[in-house]
Design a protein around this motif. Structure first.
Motif, PDB file in Angstrom:
ATOM      1  N   VAL A  46       0.973  -1.065  -0.008  1.00  0.00           N
ATOM      2  CA  VAL A  46      -0.025  -0.032  -0.076  1.00  0.00           C
ATOM      3  C   VAL A  46       0.772   1.321  -0.084  1.00  0.00           C
ATOM      4  O   VAL A  46       0.649   2.252  -0.702  1.00  0.00           O
ATOM      5  CB  VAL A  46      -0.907   0.104   1.196  1.00  0.00           C
ATOM      6  N   ALA A  47       1.956   1.326   0.836  1.00  0.00           N
ATOM      7  CA  ALA A  47       2.761   2.548   0.928  1.00  0.00           C
ATOM      8  C   ALA A  47       3.756   2.873  -0.414  1.00  0.00           C
ATOM      9  O   ALA A  47       3.669   3.977  -0.668  1.00  0.00           O
ATOM     10  CB  ALA A  47       3.842   2.364   1.877  1.00  0.00           C
ATOM     11  N   PHE A  48       4.027   1.915  -1.039  1.00  0.00           N
ATOM     12  CA  PHE A  48       4.845   2.040  -2.283  1.00  0.00           C
ATOM     13  C   PHE A  48       4.428   3.061  -3.164  1.00  0.00           C
ATOM     14  O   PHE A  48       5.252   4.136  -3.614  1.00  0.00           O
ATOM     15  CB  PHE A  48       5.329   0.630  -2.939  1.00  0.00           C
ATOM     16  N   PRO A  49       3.335   2.972  -3.655  1.00  0.00           N
ATOM     17  CA  PRO A  49       2.871   4.256  -4.775  1.00  0.00           C
ATOM     18  C   PRO A  49       2.975   5.519  -4.190  1.00  0.00           C
ATOM     19  O   PRO A  49       3.200   6.681  -4.655  1.00  0.00           O
ATOM     20  CB  PRO A  49       1.515   3.676  -5.198  1.00  0.00           C
ATOM     21  N   VAL A  51       4.915   6.386  -1.554  1.00  0.00           N
ATOM     22  CA  VAL A  51       6.210   6.797  -1.373  1.00  0.00           C
ATOM     23  C   VAL A  51       6.719   7.436  -2.965  1.00  0.00           C
ATOM     24  O   VAL A  51       7.369   8.430  -2.889  1.00  0.00           O
ATOM     25  CB  VAL A  51       7.140   5.676  -1.081  1.00  0.00           C
ATOM     26  N   ASP A  52       6.434   6.840  -3.876  1.00  0.00           N
ATOM     27  CA  ASP A  52       6.905   7.166  -5.075  1.00  0.00           C
ATOM     28  C   ASP A  52       6.461   8.558  -5.748  1.00  0.00           C
ATOM     29  O   ASP A  52       7.163   9.418  -5.902  1.00  0.00           O
ATOM     30  CB  ASP A  52       6.430   6.118  -6.268  1.00  0.00           C
ATOM     31  N   ILE A  53       5.120   8.668  -5.072  1.00  0.00           N
ATOM     32  CA  ILE A  53       4.340  10.154  -5.529  1.00  0.00           C
ATOM     33  C   ILE A  53       5.288  11.191  -4.804  1.00  0.00           C
ATOM     34  O   ILE A  53       5.489  12.101  -5.253  1.00  0.00           O
ATOM     35  CB  ILE A  53       3.175  10.102  -5.185  1.00  0.00           C
ATOM     36  N   LEU A  54       5.505  11.096  -3.452  1.00  0.00           N
ATOM     37  CA  LEU A  54       6.284  11.758  -2.715  1.00  0.00           C
ATOM     38  C   LEU A  54       7.414  12.210  -2.997  1.00  0.00           C
ATOM     39  O   LEU A  54       7.900  13.355  -3.245  1.00  0.00           O
ATOM     40  CB  LEU A  54       6.299  11.450  -1.147  1.00  0.00           C
ATOM     41  N   ARG A  55       8.260  11.162  -3.514  1.00  0.00           N
ATOM     42  CA  ARG A  55       9.533  11.448  -3.996  1.00  0.00           C
ATOM     43  C   ARG A  55       9.856  12.081  -5.228  1.00  0.00           C
ATOM     44  O   ARG A  55      10.668  12.816  -5.595  1.00  0.00           O
ATOM     45  CB  ARG A  55      10.412   9.847  -3.969  1.00  0.00           C
ATOM     46  N   TYR A  56       8.799  12.051  -5.995  1.00  0.00           N
ATOM     47  CA  TYR A  56       8.893  12.672  -7.339  1.00  0.00           C
ATOM     48  C   TYR A  56       8.062  13.838  -7.626  1.00  0.00           C
ATOM     49  O   TYR A  56       7.732  14.387  -8.728  1.00  0.00           O
ATOM     50  CB  TYR A  56       8.849  11.818  -8.223  1.00  0.00           C
ATOM     51  N   GLY A  57       7.947  14.252  -6.481  1.00  0.00           N
ATOM     52  CA  GLY A  57       7.191  15.958  -6.459  1.00  0.00           C
ATOM     53  C   GLY A  57       5.768  15.868  -6.514  1.00  0.00           C
ATOM     54  O   GLY A  57       5.145  16.963  -6.817  1.00  0.00           O
ATOM     55  N   GLY A  58       4.882  14.777  -6.458  1.00  0.00           N
ATOM     56  CA  GLY A  58       3.644  14.724  -6.478  1.00  0.00           C
ATOM     57  C   GLY A  58       3.164  15.129  -5.011  1.00  0.00           C
ATOM     58  O   GLY A  58       3.586  15.233  -4.342  1.00  0.00           O
ATOM     59  N   ASP A  59       1.636  15.611  -5.182  1.00  0.00           N
ATOM     60  CA  ASP A  59       1.053  15.781  -3.965  1.00  0.00           C
ATOM     61  C   ASP A  59      -0.006  14.822  -3.708  1.00  0.00           C
ATOM     62  O   ASP A  59      -0.729  14.336  -4.527  1.00  0.00           O
ATOM     63  CB  ASP A  59       0.297  17.232  -4.292  1.00  0.00           C
ATOM     64  N   ILE A  60      -0.227  14.355  -2.135  1.00  0.00           N
ATOM     65  CA  ILE A  60      -1.120  13.495  -1.756  1.00  0.00           C
ATOM     66  C   ILE A  60      -1.909  14.147  -0.832  1.00  0.00           C
ATOM     67  O   ILE A  60      -1.669  14.849   0.028  1.00  0.00           O
ATOM     68  CB  ILE A  60      -0.575  12.374  -1.079  1.00  0.00           C
ATOM     69  N   PRO A  61      -3.349  13.853  -0.656  1.00  0.00           N
ATOM     70  CA  PRO A  61      -4.219  14.639  -0.070  1.00  0.00           C
ATOM     71  C   PRO A  61      -3.857  14.127   1.631  1.00  0.00           C
ATOM     72  O   PRO A  61      -3.547  13.010   1.685  1.00  0.00           O
ATOM     73  CB  PRO A  61      -5.620  13.872  -0.369  1.00  0.00           C
ATOM     74  N   LYS A  62      -4.198  15.103   2.262  1.00  0.00           N
ATOM     75  CA  LYS A  62      -3.778  15.102   3.740  1.00  0.00           C
ATOM     76  C   LYS A  62      -5.052  15.128   4.513  1.00  0.00           C
ATOM     77  O   LYS A  62      -6.203  15.440   3.944  1.00  0.00           O
ATOM     78  CB  LYS A  62      -2.646  16.326   4.072  1.00  0.00           C
ATOM     79  N   ASP A  63      -5.003  14.338   5.876  1.00  0.00           N
ATOM     80  CA  ASP A  63      -5.996  14.356   6.609  1.00  0.00           C
ATOM     81  C   ASP A  63      -6.310  15.785   7.365  1.00  0.00           C
ATOM     82  O   ASP A  63      -5.451  16.784   6.953  1.00  0.00           O
ATOM     83  CB  ASP A  63      -5.951  13.255   7.559  1.00  0.00           C
ATOM     84  N   SER A  64      -7.301  15.972   8.281  1.00  0.00           N
ATOM     85  CA  SER A  64      -7.383  17.139   8.690  1.00  0.00           C
ATOM     86  C   SER A  64      -6.316  17.754   9.703  1.00  0.00           C
ATOM     87  O   SER A  64      -6.208  18.930  10.012  1.00  0.00           O
ATOM     88  CB  SER A  64      -8.735  17.090   9.618  1.00  0.00           C
TER      89      SER A  64
END
Length: 88
Positions: A46-49, A51-64
């Motif tokens: 679950v974590a790997f995608p 991690v990949d997004i974070l490492r290469y400049g992508g943005d991931i929705p965050k919780d409150s």
């Protein structure tokens, strides 16, 4: 070429009724680069995608709380992990 940021994975909560089959406990922390073999393979899957997004400049929705959290896919356990990008 710039150095990839480190990713810290921390077990921060648990929802399921059973204990972790891998023995993880709240507070356990893993460095993605050096300790990923210690992390449960289901949680790593679950974590790997993310991690990949974070490492290469992508943005991931965050919780409150402004944190990135993922959970173990084992419905009986449901460990919740926080992902942190560590810039050096």
């Amino acid at each position: 070429m710039s150095k990839r940021p480190k990713i810290k994975i921390t077990l921060v909560d648990k929802i399921g009724k059973m204990g972790c089959h891998r023995g993880h406990k709240i507070g356990d922390t893993f460095d993605f680069d050096t300790e990923r073999g210690k992390l449960c393979p289901m949680a790593m899957h679950v974590a790997f995608p993310y991690v990949d997004i974070l490492r290469y400049g992508g943005d991931i929705p965050k919780d409150s709380d402004g944190e990135i959290k993922i959970c173990c896919p084992d419905a009986a356990v449901i460990n919740i992990f926080k992902l942190e990008k560590i810039e050096e």
